[in-house]
Design an enzyme around this catalytic site. Structure first.
Site, PDB file in Angstrom:
ATOM      1  CE1 TYR A  65      -3.718  -2.187   5.197  1.00  0.00           C
ATOM      2  CE2 TYR A  65      -3.075   0.057   4.616  1.00  0.00           C
ATOM      3  CZ  TYR A  65      -3.609  -1.170   4.257  1.00  0.00           C
ATOM      4  OH  TYR A  65      -4.021  -1.384   2.960  1.00  0.00           O
ATOM      5  CB  SER A  69      -0.863   0.014   1.272  1.00  0.00           C
ATOM      6  OG  SER A  69      -1.445   1.289   1.462  1.00  0.00           O
TER       7      SER A  69
HETATM    8  N1  NAD Z   1      -8.974  -0.188  -0.628  1.00  0.00           N
HETATM    9  C1  NAD Z   1      -7.848   0.508  -0.512  1.00  0.00           C
HETATM   10  O1  NAD Z   1      -7.874   1.735  -0.414  1.00  0.00           O
HETATM   11  C2  NAD Z   1      -6.518  -0.216  -0.511  1.00  0.00           C
HETATM   12  C3  NAD Z   1      -5.347   0.508  -0.776  1.00  0.00           C
HETATM   13  C4  NAD Z   1      -4.114  -0.142  -0.767  1.00  0.00           C
HETATM   14  C5  NAD Z   1      -4.057  -1.501  -0.507  1.00  0.00           C
HETATM   15  N2  NAD Z   1      -5.227  -2.181  -0.240  1.00  0.00           N
HETATM   16  C6  NAD Z   1      -5.097  -3.614   0.046  1.00  0.00           C
HETATM   17  O2  NAD Z   1      -5.818  -4.354  -0.926  1.00  0.00           O
HETATM   18  C7  NAD Z   1      -6.273  -5.582  -0.353  1.00  0.00           C
HETATM   19  C8  NAD Z   1      -7.752  -5.753  -0.622  1.00  0.00           C
HETATM   20  O3  NAD Z   1      -8.422  -4.706   0.013  1.00  0.00           O
HETATM   21  P1  NAD Z   1      -9.919  -4.287  -0.305  1.00  0.00           P
HETATM   22  O4  NAD Z   1      -9.943  -2.822  -0.274  1.00  0.00           O
HETATM   23  O5  NAD Z   1     -10.415  -5.010  -1.479  1.00  0.00           O
HETATM   24  O6  NAD Z   1     -10.583  -4.791   1.059  1.00  0.00           O
HETATM   25  P2  NAD Z   1     -11.861  -5.676   1.378  1.00  0.00           P
HETATM   26  O7  NAD Z   1     -12.064  -5.538   2.852  1.00  0.00           O
HETATM   27  O8  NAD Z   1     -12.977  -5.330   0.457  1.00  0.00           O
HETATM   28  O9  NAD Z   1     -11.356  -7.155   1.041  1.00  0.00           O
HETATM   29  C9  NAD Z   1     -10.455  -7.856   1.856  1.00  0.00           C
HETATM   30  C10 NAD Z   1     -10.693  -9.342   1.667  1.00  0.00           C
HETATM   31  O10 NAD Z   1      -9.759 -10.071   2.478  1.00  0.00           O
HETATM   32  C11 NAD Z   1     -10.466 -11.116   3.115  1.00  0.00           C
HETATM   33  N3  NAD Z   1      -9.782 -11.501   4.356  1.00  0.00           N
HETATM   34  C12 NAD Z   1      -9.634 -10.767   5.500  1.00  0.00           C
HETATM   35  N4  NAD Z   1      -9.009 -11.496   6.438  1.00  0.00           N
HETATM   36  C13 NAD Z   1      -8.714 -12.706   5.883  1.00  0.00           C
HETATM   37  C14 NAD Z   1      -8.093 -13.883   6.345  1.00  0.00           C
HETATM   38  N5  NAD Z   1      -7.609 -13.978   7.601  1.00  0.00           N
HETATM   39  N6  NAD Z   1      -7.994 -14.931   5.504  1.00  0.00           N
HETATM   40  C15 NAD Z   1      -8.491 -14.875   4.238  1.00  0.00           C
HETATM   41  N7  NAD Z   1      -9.100 -13.790   3.737  1.00  0.00           N
HETATM   42  C16 NAD Z   1      -9.217 -12.716   4.553  1.00  0.00           C
HETATM   43  C17 NAD Z   1     -11.850 -10.538   3.384  1.00  0.00           C
HETATM   44  O11 NAD Z   1     -12.806 -11.554   3.646  1.00  0.00           O
HETATM   45  C18 NAD Z   1     -12.102  -9.780   2.100  1.00  0.00           C
HETATM   46  O12 NAD Z   1     -12.674 -10.599   1.079  1.00  0.00           O
HETATM   47  C19 NAD Z   1      -5.889  -5.523   1.128  1.00  0.00           C
HETATM   48  O13 NAD Z   1      -4.678  -6.226   1.333  1.00  0.00           O
HETATM   49  C20 NAD Z   1      -5.694  -4.044   1.372  1.00  0.00           C
HETATM   50  O14 NAD Z   1      -4.847  -3.788   2.452  1.00  0.00           O
HETATM   51  C21 NAD Z   1      -6.440  -1.586  -0.259  1.00  0.00           C
END
Ligand code: NAD
Length: 257
Positions: free
Chosen positions: A164, A149
């Protein structure tokens, strides 16, 4: 639709508006078979079936808790069994997308919360990669993508705070060190560092916070999940053959090195 030559395994891919589902769909669009691994096995299977039907590719979904070594081993075994049975082509790509964040200020961050955020993001990436890597090395071809991120690079500033940023920075070190170790095995590993993406992970973010985030982005808006997914599938392609250990920023210009 050509028969898929390879399977892409995507963790964290059942959240409705999430990056994981968008990535699984993108892999399927490009002709990959897909495996969805997420906490809820039934939901994983359902999302996989929908994608399989829509794009006419083999698709399976299994339960995994990426923080639990036994759970990861069971999921890897289940995938291996489908490959052996001829229901899936060999695993060629792994996208480590499962993650959680925390907006809690540092002095209010309990050890339990710290451990959880580190476990899902960093330890999960380690466990799942370790489980799927041997078959890729054996086949002489593989693509691993890790999910960091912009928070790792600029110390948060989007939503997630200290644990984070620390966990996502750990993923960058992990990616570089493993790329070096993998050498010319045929398996590459690269990280992506998205800025703010419009998903459920930042639920709780206020309109004011969202406006402040957008104001700091030269492109003037947060990313769509498709804009992250397309970079992940590019990194998984033959065209990305000379990229390993890199970090690809997908942040609309909000952080430039
Ligand atoms: N949305 C943003 O702004 C952003 C920015 C940078 C990075 N990210 C990263 O992208 C990735 C996806 O994020 P998102 O925004 O789609 O979030 P989201 O919350 O929509 O999806 C996260 C997914 O991870 C799954 N998950 C959580 N804990 C878990 C576990 N212990 N085992 C298996 N699955 C698990 C959840 O069930 C969910 O389907 C994450 O790693 C997040 O940190 C997101």
């Amino acid at each position: 639709m050509p028969v898929p030559q390879r399977t892409a395994v995507i963790t964290g891919a059942t959240s409705e508006r999430g990056i994981g589902v968008a990535t699984a769909r993108r892999y399927a669009t490009e002709g990959w078979a897909v495996v969805i691994l997420d906490l809820d096995g039934e939901k994983s299977a359902k999302v996989a079936a929908e994608i399989g039907n829509e794009f006419t590719v083999p698709a399976f979904g299994f339960e995994v808790d990426v923080t639990d070594e036994q759970s990861v081993a069971r999921a890897a075994e289940a995938v291996g069994a489908e490959v052996t049975a001829g229901n899936l082509p060999a695993v060629g790509a792994l996208a480590n997308i499962a993650g959680i964040t925390s907006p809690v200020p540092f002095l209010e961050t309990s050890l339990e919360l710290w451990n959880k955020v580190m476990a899902v993001n960093a330890t999960g990436t380690y466990l799942v990669t370790k489980a799927f890597l041997p078959a890729m090395i054996e086949s002489g071809w593989g693509r691993i993508v890790t999910m960091s991120s912009v928070s790792a690079q600029r110390g948060g500033g989007v939503f997630g705070k200290v644990p984070y940023s620390a966990a996502k920075a750990a993923i960058l070190g992990f990616t570089k060190a493993l790329a070096r170790e993998l050498g010319d095995s045929g398996v590459t590993i690269n990280a992506v560092t998205p800025g703010a993406v419009d998903t459920n992970i930042r639920v709780g973010s206020t309109d004011e916070q969202e406006a402040a985030i957008a104001a700091g982005i030269p492109l003037g808006r947060t990313a769509t999940t498709e804009e992250i997914a397309s970079v992940i599938t590019f990194l998984s392609s033959d065209a990305a053959s000379y990229l390993t250990g890199t970090t690809i920023d997908i942040n609309g210009g909000s952080h430039m090195h």
